[in-house]
Design an enzyme around this catalytic site. Structure first.
Site, PDB file in Angstrom:
ATOM      1  N   GLN A 110       4.815  -2.846   5.542  1.00  0.00           N
ATOM      2  CA  GLN A 110       5.841  -3.230   4.605  1.00  0.00           C
ATOM      3  C   GLN A 110       5.709  -1.890   4.018  1.00  0.00           C
ATOM      4  O   GLN A 110       6.897  -1.587   3.310  1.00  0.00           O
ATOM      5  CB  GLN A 110       5.810  -4.159   3.585  1.00  0.00           C
ATOM      6  CG  GLN A 110       5.639  -5.441   4.389  1.00  0.00           C
ATOM      7  CD  GLN A 110       4.917  -6.805   3.206  1.00  0.00           C
ATOM      8  OE1 GLN A 110       6.034  -7.014   2.623  1.00  0.00           O
ATOM      9  NE2 GLN A 110       3.659  -6.796   3.045  1.00  0.00           N
ATOM     10  N   HIS A 128       9.830  -1.567   6.732  1.00  0.00           N
ATOM     11  CA  HIS A 128      10.692  -1.132   5.758  1.00  0.00           C
ATOM     12  C   HIS A 128      11.220   0.220   5.711  1.00  0.00           C
ATOM     13  O   HIS A 128      11.785   0.554   4.723  1.00  0.00           O
ATOM     14  CB  HIS A 128      10.133  -1.273   4.256  1.00  0.00           C
ATOM     15  CG  HIS A 128       9.926  -2.927   4.152  1.00  0.00           C
ATOM     16  ND1 HIS A 128       9.146  -3.549   2.957  1.00  0.00           N
ATOM     17  CD2 HIS A 128      10.565  -4.162   4.523  1.00  0.00           C
ATOM     18  CE1 HIS A 128       9.127  -4.876   3.305  1.00  0.00           C
ATOM     19  NE2 HIS A 128      10.083  -5.237   4.058  1.00  0.00           N
ATOM     20  N   THR A 221      -1.087  -7.271   0.373  1.00  0.00           N
ATOM     21  CA  THR A 221       0.228  -7.615   0.329  1.00  0.00           C
ATOM     22  C   THR A 221       0.273  -9.042  -0.696  1.00  0.00           C
ATOM     23  O   THR A 221      -0.548  -9.986  -0.548  1.00  0.00           O
ATOM     24  CB  THR A 221       1.273  -7.948   1.416  1.00  0.00           C
ATOM     25  OG1 THR A 221       2.424  -8.134   1.325  1.00  0.00           O
ATOM     26  CG2 THR A 221       0.597  -9.137   2.262  1.00  0.00           C
ATOM     27  N   ASN A 246      -7.520  -9.001   0.105  1.00  0.00           N
ATOM     28  CA  ASN A 246      -6.937  -8.962  -1.310  1.00  0.00           C
ATOM     29  C   ASN A 246      -7.934  -8.992  -2.203  1.00  0.00           C
ATOM     30  O   ASN A 246      -8.920  -9.574  -2.408  1.00  0.00           O
ATOM     31  CB  ASN A 246      -5.735  -9.805  -1.283  1.00  0.00           C
ATOM     32  CG  ASN A 246      -4.551  -9.421  -2.078  1.00  0.00           C
ATOM     33  OD1 ASN A 246      -4.757  -9.055  -3.366  1.00  0.00           O
ATOM     34  ND2 ASN A 246      -3.316  -9.617  -1.616  1.00  0.00           N
ATOM     35  N   GLU A 248      -6.925 -10.964  -4.753  1.00  0.00           N
ATOM     36  CA  GLU A 248      -6.847 -12.458  -5.146  1.00  0.00           C
ATOM     37  C   GLU A 248      -6.090 -12.930  -3.846  1.00  0.00           C
ATOM     38  O   GLU A 248      -5.310 -12.312  -3.203  1.00  0.00           O
ATOM     39  CB  GLU A 248      -6.087 -12.548  -6.342  1.00  0.00           C
ATOM     40  CG  GLU A 248      -4.491 -11.798  -6.232  1.00  0.00           C
ATOM     41  CD  GLU A 248      -3.782 -11.936  -7.539  1.00  0.00           C
ATOM     42  OE1 GLU A 248      -4.347 -12.326  -8.744  1.00  0.00           O
ATOM     43  OE2 GLU A 248      -2.691 -11.373  -7.539  1.00  0.00           O
TER      44      GLU A 248
HETATM   45  C1  BV8 Z   1      16.509  -9.287   3.918  1.00  0.00           C
HETATM   46  C2  BV8 Z   1      11.065  -0.588   0.480  1.00  0.00           C
HETATM   47  C3  BV8 Z   1      18.470 -10.329   4.691  1.00  0.00           C
HETATM   48  C4  BV8 Z   1      11.907  -0.112  -0.757  1.00  0.00           C
HETATM   49  C5  BV8 Z   1      11.013  -2.875   0.274  1.00  0.00           C
HETATM   50  C6  BV8 Z   1      14.417 -15.684   0.982  1.00  0.00           C
HETATM   51  C7  BV8 Z   1      13.780 -15.896  -0.238  1.00  0.00           C
HETATM   52  C8  BV8 Z   1      13.878 -15.417  -1.420  1.00  0.00           C
HETATM   53  C9  BV8 Z   1      14.325 -14.090  -1.392  1.00  0.00           C
HETATM   54  C10 BV8 Z   1      14.811 -13.510  -0.247  1.00  0.00           C
HETATM   55  C11 BV8 Z   1      14.744 -14.264   0.880  1.00  0.00           C
HETATM   56  N1  BV8 Z   1      15.394 -13.571   1.962  1.00  0.00           N
HETATM   57  C12 BV8 Z   1      15.613 -12.137   1.389  1.00  0.00           C
HETATM   58  C13 BV8 Z   1      15.484 -12.154   0.037  1.00  0.00           C
HETATM   59  C14 BV8 Z   1      15.706 -10.895  -0.770  1.00  0.00           C
HETATM   60  C15 BV8 Z   1      14.787  -9.960  -0.710  1.00  0.00           C
HETATM   61  C16 BV8 Z   1      13.228 -10.666  -1.151  1.00  0.00           C
HETATM   62  O1  BV8 Z   1      12.510 -10.825  -0.343  1.00  0.00           O
HETATM   63  N2  BV8 Z   1      13.053 -10.381  -2.475  1.00  0.00           N
HETATM   64  C17 BV8 Z   1      11.907 -10.933  -3.114  1.00  0.00           C
HETATM   65  C18 BV8 Z   1      11.591 -10.166  -4.308  1.00  0.00           C
HETATM   66  C19 BV8 Z   1      11.900 -12.407  -3.394  1.00  0.00           C
HETATM   67  N3  BV8 Z   1      14.534  -9.334   0.583  1.00  0.00           N
HETATM   68  C20 BV8 Z   1      15.362  -8.536   1.114  1.00  0.00           C
HETATM   69  O2  BV8 Z   1      16.213  -8.138   0.375  1.00  0.00           O
HETATM   70  C21 BV8 Z   1      14.795  -8.029   2.637  1.00  0.00           C
HETATM   71  N4  BV8 Z   1      16.187  -8.229   3.408  1.00  0.00           N
HETATM   72  O3  BV8 Z   1      15.984 -10.469   3.965  1.00  0.00           O
HETATM   73  O4  BV8 Z   1      17.775  -9.026   4.600  1.00  0.00           O
HETATM   74  C22 BV8 Z   1      19.382 -10.350   3.667  1.00  0.00           C
HETATM   75  C23 BV8 Z   1      20.517  -9.472   3.983  1.00  0.00           C
HETATM   76  C24 BV8 Z   1      21.677  -9.593   2.722  1.00  0.00           C
HETATM   77  C25 BV8 Z   1      21.519 -10.138   1.657  1.00  0.00           C
HETATM   78  C26 BV8 Z   1      20.142 -11.175   1.428  1.00  0.00           C
HETATM   79  C27 BV8 Z   1      19.444 -10.907   2.429  1.00  0.00           C
HETATM   80  C28 BV8 Z   1      14.596  -6.621   2.501  1.00  0.00           C
HETATM   81  C29 BV8 Z   1      13.158  -6.564   1.848  1.00  0.00           C
HETATM   82  C30 BV8 Z   1      12.917  -5.006   1.780  1.00  0.00           C
HETATM   83  C31 BV8 Z   1      12.962  -4.539   0.559  1.00  0.00           C
HETATM   84  N5  BV8 Z   1      12.213  -3.189   0.335  1.00  0.00           N
HETATM   85  N6  BV8 Z   1      10.369  -1.736   0.213  1.00  0.00           N
HETATM   86  C32 BV8 Z   1      10.395   0.728  -1.230  1.00  0.00           C
HETATM   87  O5  BV8 Z   1       9.452   0.686  -1.004  1.00  0.00           O
HETATM   88  O6  BV8 Z   1      11.161   1.593  -2.166  1.00  0.00           O
HETATM   89  S1  BV8 Z   1       9.994  -4.337  -0.391  1.00  0.00           S
HETATM   90  C33 BV8 Z   1       8.603  -3.513  -1.126  1.00  0.00           C
HETATM   91  O7  BV8 Z   1       8.101  -4.479  -1.621  1.00  0.00           O
HETATM   92  C34 BV8 Z   1       7.775  -2.780  -0.527  1.00  0.00           C
HETATM   93  O8  BV8 Z   1       8.154  -2.449   0.787  1.00  0.00           O
HETATM   94  C35 BV8 Z   1       6.443  -3.220  -0.553  1.00  0.00           C
HETATM   95  O9  BV8 Z   1       5.597  -3.056   0.605  1.00  0.00           O
HETATM   96  C36 BV8 Z   1       6.993  -4.674  -0.451  1.00  0.00           C
HETATM   97  C37 BV8 Z   1       6.143  -5.866  -0.710  1.00  0.00           C
HETATM   98  O10 BV8 Z   1       5.229  -5.702  -1.665  1.00  0.00           O
HETATM   99  P1  BV8 Z   1       3.694  -5.404  -1.301  1.00  0.00           P
HETATM  100  O11 BV8 Z   1       3.548  -4.650  -0.356  1.00  0.00           O
HETATM  101  O12 BV8 Z   1       3.159  -7.121  -1.102  1.00  0.00           O
HETATM  102  O13 BV8 Z   1       3.194  -4.941  -2.813  1.00  0.00           O
HETATM  103  P2  BV8 Z   1       2.650  -5.696  -4.049  1.00  0.00           P
HETATM  104  O14 BV8 Z   1       2.589  -4.618  -5.221  1.00  0.00           O
HETATM  105  O15 BV8 Z   1       3.750  -6.845  -4.102  1.00  0.00           O
HETATM  106  O16 BV8 Z   1       1.390  -6.351  -3.806  1.00  0.00           O
HETATM  107  C38 BV8 Z   1       0.244  -5.573  -3.459  1.00  0.00           C
HETATM  108  C39 BV8 Z   1      -0.802  -6.778  -3.334  1.00  0.00           C
HETATM  109  O17 BV8 Z   1      -2.060  -5.744  -2.837  1.00  0.00           O
HETATM  110  C40 BV8 Z   1      -1.457  -7.500  -4.363  1.00  0.00           C
HETATM  111  O18 BV8 Z   1      -1.489  -8.694  -3.788  1.00  0.00           O
HETATM  112  C41 BV8 Z   1      -2.674  -7.074  -5.064  1.00  0.00           C
HETATM  113  O19 BV8 Z   1      -3.364  -7.904  -5.464  1.00  0.00           O
HETATM  114  C42 BV8 Z   1      -3.114  -6.380  -3.616  1.00  0.00           C
HETATM  115  N7  BV8 Z   1      -3.962  -5.255  -3.611  1.00  0.00           N
HETATM  116  C43 BV8 Z   1      -4.172  -4.286  -4.958  1.00  0.00           C
HETATM  117  N8  BV8 Z   1      -5.027  -3.389  -4.637  1.00  0.00           N
HETATM  118  C44 BV8 Z   1      -5.767  -3.902  -3.506  1.00  0.00           C
HETATM  119  C45 BV8 Z   1      -5.081  -4.865  -3.103  1.00  0.00           C
HETATM  120  N9  BV8 Z   1      -5.591  -5.657  -1.994  1.00  0.00           N
HETATM  121  C46 BV8 Z   1      -6.710  -5.072  -1.456  1.00  0.00           C
HETATM  122  N10 BV8 Z   1      -7.265  -3.837  -1.965  1.00  0.00           N
HETATM  123  C47 BV8 Z   1      -6.771  -3.546  -2.845  1.00  0.00           C
HETATM  124  N11 BV8 Z   1      -7.572  -2.292  -3.196  1.00  0.00           N
END
Ligand code: BV8
Ligand code: ZN
Length: 279
Positions: A110, A128, A221, A246, A248
């Site tokens: 991602q 992405h 993630t 992760n 957690e």
């Molecule tokens: C789409 C690019 C169809 C930008 C990104 C269904 C239900 C609910 C919502 C939706 C759904 N379907 C669609 C949606 C809307 C939306 C969505 O999912 N919203 C979320 C917020 C609920 N999805 C979309 O819009 C997607 N498109 O579905 O198309 C559509 C079409 C039209 C209208 C509607 C739908 C597009 C999604 C892509 C968005 N773009 N990135 C940028 O990067 O600037 S997403 C962004 O979040 C990043 O790419 C990132 O990678 C991604 C996910 O986040 P994570 O990678 O998980 O990162 P996060 O910080 O959240 O978590 C980090 C994790 O690491 C944590 O768990 C932490 O504990 C852990 N961690 C930390 N340190 C460590 C570690 N683990 C191990 N070791 C460590 N050291």
């Protein structure tokens, strides 16, 4: 609040890993956290200071391309100073180890930071998009671009925070523009924003990899963003082993599967039997 889960047994998992042939690693921002690239939803994350919806959306770009370009240029300049960590390197090492064998490791990420590529991984699907590719808003030409700064007006941008006084309100003509002589339209990051669909061919390839895999590693993630959040349940539903790495547990492993607690730069090489001194 995540239920506290005991870390799984590394030895038992290792056996399963050694007997797997088609392994997929699904990675998120946490895989780059130990390089110093902030995550989205953790402490110090990008999204903490403001909502993703206010920046990573087509609406935000249409309303204020200067602000959105400053956000991406800041990340480009930040990532350019970072190096892959042991988690990235472990996946690249395993891919090399598998060359010439009947085993394969593919990465579905991602992340847009391209650190898997820089670690040497070849089988990488960036669902992405990529920070160092930009796309014309008119003729849709995609350009690899690592210029730093990407245009003079975006030199030394600072992290955007809530008070937009820091927003330099750069004139649109000073933002990146298409180099096709007959076009010259405004360019945007070649990144999938919220409420934008993922590239159907990329989704198809991800679906193929996930349907064929006999092991899924879910690394760093929060399993919140769709459609990636559906990948682990889709694989688990086939009875395939899912192992989460992760700090957690998330929905990817909260119910079943393996969970290895801790920074993936440490847990991943250990789980996959890779000597960190060889990375
Ligand atoms: C789409 C690019 C169809 C930008 C990104 C269904 C239900 C609910 C919502 C939706 C759904 N379907 C669609 C949606 C809307 C939306 C969505 O999912 N919203 C979320 C917020 C609920 N999805 C979309 O819009 C997607 N498109 O579905 O198309 C559509 C079409 C039209 C209208 C509607 C739908 C597009 C999604 C892509 C968005 N773009 N990135 C940028 O990067 O600037 S997403 C962004 O979040 C990043 O790419 C990132 O990678 C991604 C996910 O986040 P994570 O990678 O998980 O990162 P996060 O910080 O959240 O978590 C980090 C994790 O690491 C944590 O768990 C932490 O504990 C852990 N961690 C930390 N340190 C460590 C570690 N683990 C191990 N070791 C460590 N050291
Ligand atoms: Zn163009």
């Amino acid at each position: 609040m995540s239920q506290h889960r005991r870390s799984s047994d590394f030895t038992k998992f290792r056996e399963l890993f050694e007997n797997s042939k088609r392994i997929v690693a699904l990675t998120g921002a946490g895989v780059s956290a130990e390089c110093g690239v902030p995550t989205f939803r953790g402490p110090g994350g990008f999204w903490r200071a403001y909502q993703a919806t206010s920046l990573a959306t087509p609406q935000a770009f249409a309303a204020d391309p200067s602000l959105v370009w400053q956000f991406y240029e800041y990340r480009r300049q930040l990532v350019a100073t970072k190096l892959p960590n042991n988690a990235h390197k472990t996946l690249a090492y395993i891919e090399r180890q598998f060359e010439g064998s009947d085993r394969k490791l593919s990465i579905v990420t991602q992340n847009v930071d391209e650190l898997h590529r820089r670690a040497g991984s070849k089988n990488v699907l960036e669902i992405h998009g990529r920070l160092f590719q930009i796309r014309c808003t008119k003729c849709h030409t995609v350009e690899d671009n690592t210029d730093n700064p990407i245009v003079p007006a975006l030199a030394n941008v600072s992290p955007i925070d809530n008070d937009e006084t820091k927003n330099k309100k750069i004139k649109i003509e000073d933002l990146p523009h298409c180099k096709v002589p007959s076009c010259k339209a405004l360019q945007r990051p070649h990144i999938v924003w919220f409420n934008e669909s993922l590239d159907p061919q990329v989704l198809e390839e991800a679906d193929r990899l996930l349907s064929e895999c006999d092991m899924l590693l879910v690394i760093g993630t929060s399993s919140i963003v769709y459609p990636a959040a559906m990948f682990a349940p889709q694989v688990a539903a086939r009875g395939v082993t899912v192992a989460e790495f992760n700090l957690e547990p998330t929905s990817a492993s909260r119910t079943n599967g393996y969970f290895f607690e801790g920074p993936c730069g440490q847990t991943l090489p250990r789980a996959l039997g890779v000597d960190e001194n060889k990375l």
